[in-house]
Design a protein around this motif. Structure first.
Motif, PDB file in Angstrom:
ATOM      1  N   GLU A   1      -7.634  17.590  40.589  1.00 30.03           N
ATOM      2  CA  GLU A   1      -6.201  17.404  40.318  1.00 30.03           C
ATOM      3  C   GLU A   1      -5.874  15.958  39.954  1.00 30.03           C
ATOM      4  OE1 GLU A   1      -4.079  20.933  42.845  1.00 30.03           O
ATOM      5  OE2 GLU A   1      -3.785  18.880  43.521  1.00 30.03           O
ATOM      6  N   ILE A   2      -4.961  15.845  39.003  1.00 29.51           N
ATOM      7  CA  ILE A   2      -4.424  14.556  38.582  1.00 29.51           C
ATOM      8  C   ILE A   2      -2.911  14.686  38.621  1.00 29.51           C
ATOM      9  CG2 ILE A   2      -4.278  12.874  36.710  1.00 29.51           C
ATOM     10  CD1 ILE A   2      -6.915  14.205  35.620  1.00 29.51           C
ATOM     11  N   SER A   3      -2.240  13.781  39.308  1.00 28.77           N
ATOM     12  CA  SER A   3      -0.773  13.806  39.322  1.00 28.77           C
ATOM     13  C   SER A   3      -0.277  12.524  38.666  1.00 28.77           C
ATOM     14  CB  SER A   3      -0.230  13.948  40.742  1.00 28.77           C
ATOM     15  OG  SER A   3      -0.694  12.915  41.564  1.00 28.77           O
ATOM     16  N   LEU A   4       0.792  12.665  37.887  1.00 28.22           N
ATOM     17  CA  LEU A   4       1.290  11.515  37.134  1.00 28.22           C
ATOM     18  C   LEU A   4       2.775  11.640  36.849  1.00 28.22           C
ATOM     19  CD1 LEU A   4       1.392  12.213  33.637  1.00 28.22           C
ATOM     20  CD2 LEU A   4      -0.826  12.962  34.464  1.00 28.22           C
ATOM     21  N   ASN A   5       3.368  10.504  36.560  1.00 28.21           N
ATOM     22  CA  ASN A   5       4.744  10.454  36.073  1.00 28.21           C
ATOM     23  C   ASN A   5       4.680  10.321  34.560  1.00 28.21           C
ATOM     24  OD1 ASN A   5       6.185  10.622  38.508  1.00 28.21           O
ATOM     25  ND2 ASN A   5       5.838   8.452  38.910  1.00 28.21           N
ATOM     26  N   TYR A   6       5.438  11.149  33.868  1.00 31.51           N
ATOM     27  CA  TYR A   6       5.480  11.163  32.408  1.00 31.51           C
ATOM     28  C   TYR A   6       6.868  10.734  31.983  1.00 31.51           C
ATOM     29  CZ  TYR A   6       5.083  12.954  27.637  1.00 31.51           C
ATOM     30  OH  TYR A   6       5.053  13.074  26.275  1.00 31.51           O
TER      31      TYR A   6
ATOM     32  N   VAL B   1       4.012  15.518  36.501  1.00 27.68           N
ATOM     33  CA  VAL B   1       3.016  16.446  35.960  1.00 27.68           C
ATOM     34  C   VAL B   1       1.814  16.505  36.901  1.00 27.68           C
ATOM     35  CG1 VAL B   1       1.493  16.947  33.997  1.00 27.68           C
ATOM     36  CG2 VAL B   1       3.720  15.866  33.603  1.00 27.68           C
ATOM     37  N   ILE B   2       1.355  17.706  37.171  1.00 30.86           N
ATOM     38  CA  ILE B   2       0.103  17.903  37.899  1.00 30.86           C
ATOM     39  C   ILE B   2      -0.845  18.647  36.968  1.00 30.86           C
ATOM     40  CG2 ILE B   2      -1.043  18.998  39.861  1.00 30.86           C
ATOM     41  CD1 ILE B   2       1.584  18.729  41.391  1.00 30.86           C
ATOM     42  N   VAL B   3      -2.025  18.069  36.767  1.00 34.36           N
ATOM     43  CA  VAL B   3      -3.056  18.680  35.934  1.00 34.36           C
ATOM     44  C   VAL B   3      -4.144  19.192  36.880  1.00 34.36           C
ATOM     45  CG1 VAL B   3      -4.656  18.354  34.025  1.00 34.36           C
ATOM     46  CG2 VAL B   3      -2.604  16.938  34.170  1.00 34.36           C
ATOM     47  N   THR B   4      -4.499  20.456  36.738  1.00 32.41           N
ATOM     48  CA  THR B   4      -5.550  21.048  37.557  1.00 32.41           C
ATOM     49  C   THR B   4      -6.714  21.434  36.648  1.00 32.41           C
ATOM     50  OG1 THR B   4      -3.863  21.924  39.047  1.00 32.41           O
ATOM     51  CG2 THR B   4      -6.083  22.827  39.259  1.00 32.41           C
ATOM     52  N   ILE B   5      -7.910  20.970  37.031  1.00 33.34           N
ATOM     53  CA  ILE B   5      -9.109  21.196  36.225  1.00 33.34           C
ATOM     54  C   ILE B   5     -10.132  21.926  37.090  1.00 33.34           C
ATOM     55  CG2 ILE B   5     -10.958  20.072  34.932  1.00 33.34           C
ATOM     56  CD1 ILE B   5      -8.923  17.685  34.628  1.00 33.34           C
ATOM     57  N   ILE B   6     -10.534  23.119  36.637  1.00 31.35           N
ATOM     58  CA  ILE B   6     -11.466  23.956  37.399  1.00 31.35           C
ATOM     59  C   ILE B   6     -12.554  24.474  36.466  1.00 31.35           C
ATOM     60  CG2 ILE B   6     -11.719  26.057  38.775  1.00 31.35           C
ATOM     61  CD1 ILE B   6      -8.723  25.766  39.446  1.00 31.35           C
ATOM     62  N   MET B   7     -13.812  24.289  36.852  1.00 32.61           N
ATOM     63  CA  MET B   7     -14.908  24.849  36.070  1.00 32.61           C
ATOM     64  C   MET B   7     -15.180  26.264  36.578  1.00 32.61           C
ATOM     65  SD  MET B   7     -18.564  23.236  34.935  1.00 32.61           S
ATOM     66  CE  MET B   7     -19.460  23.367  36.451  1.00 32.61           C
TER      67      MET B   7
ATOM     68  N   PHE C   1      -1.423  23.055  33.715  1.00 29.57           N
ATOM     69  CA  PHE C   1      -0.380  22.051  33.904  1.00 29.57           C
ATOM     70  C   PHE C   1       0.762  22.622  34.721  1.00 29.57           C
ATOM     71  CE2 PHE C   1      -2.344  20.624  29.925  1.00 29.57           C
ATOM     72  CZ  PHE C   1      -2.490  19.268  30.168  1.00 29.57           C
ATOM     73  N   SER C   2       1.356  21.768  35.527  1.00 21.58           N
ATOM     74  CA  SER C   2       2.604  22.065  36.224  1.00 21.58           C
ATOM     75  C   SER C   2       3.529  20.885  35.941  1.00 21.58           C
ATOM     76  CB  SER C   2       2.348  22.199  37.727  1.00 21.58           C
ATOM     77  OG  SER C   2       3.562  22.330  38.416  1.00 21.58           O
TER      78      SER C   2
END
Length: 126
Positions: A63-68, A76-82, A92-93
């Motif tokens: 997970e990566i959380s950021l202000n856009y 924004v929360i980016v979720t990356i799953i293999m 994305f959320s």
């Protein structure tokens, strides 16, 4: 798209992707890469992107959380799953700040972010 979905699209301040979303633009996208490479690429992408400030990253959780900061401020929360070797899902959320609704801004931001990722990574079919 039914009446409820159309109202929800414009009179809401939150949008997220999922596997079987009613809007094809908001369905989970899969890329031909590993989790670590995708995580590094997405992290570097948002570090370079003007108006983005990464708040936290968690490689074990993907997970990566950021202000856009664009036309509106968004979290924004980016979720990356293999899910398989060389098949990595990126979701994305997006939640906009401020008013009770964003007139579809959060809904439009996700396809825009996917388009940027597709320029650098290979998109796979569902």
């Amino acid at each position: 798209m039914g009446f409820r979905e159309k109202v929800n699209k414009y009179f809401n301040n939150h949008s997220e992707t999922k596997e079987n979303h009613w809007d094809k633009d908001l369905q989970t996208h899969y890329f031909k890469t590993t989790k670590d490479r995708a995580f590094d690429f997405v992290t570097d992408y948002f570090k370079r992107k003007p108006g983005c400030e990464i708040i936290a990253t968690s490689l074990p959780h993907g997970e990566i959380s950021l202000n856009y900061k664009g036309k509106r401020k968004a979290f924004v929360i980016v979720t990356i799953i293999m899910v398989k070797p060389f098949r990595t899902a990126i979701d994305f959320s997006v939640t906009t700040e401020g008013a009770f609704f964003d007139l579809g801004y959060s809904h439009k931001l996700i396809p825009k972010l996917y388009e940027e990722l597709k320029k650098e990574m290979t998109l796979l079919d569902k």
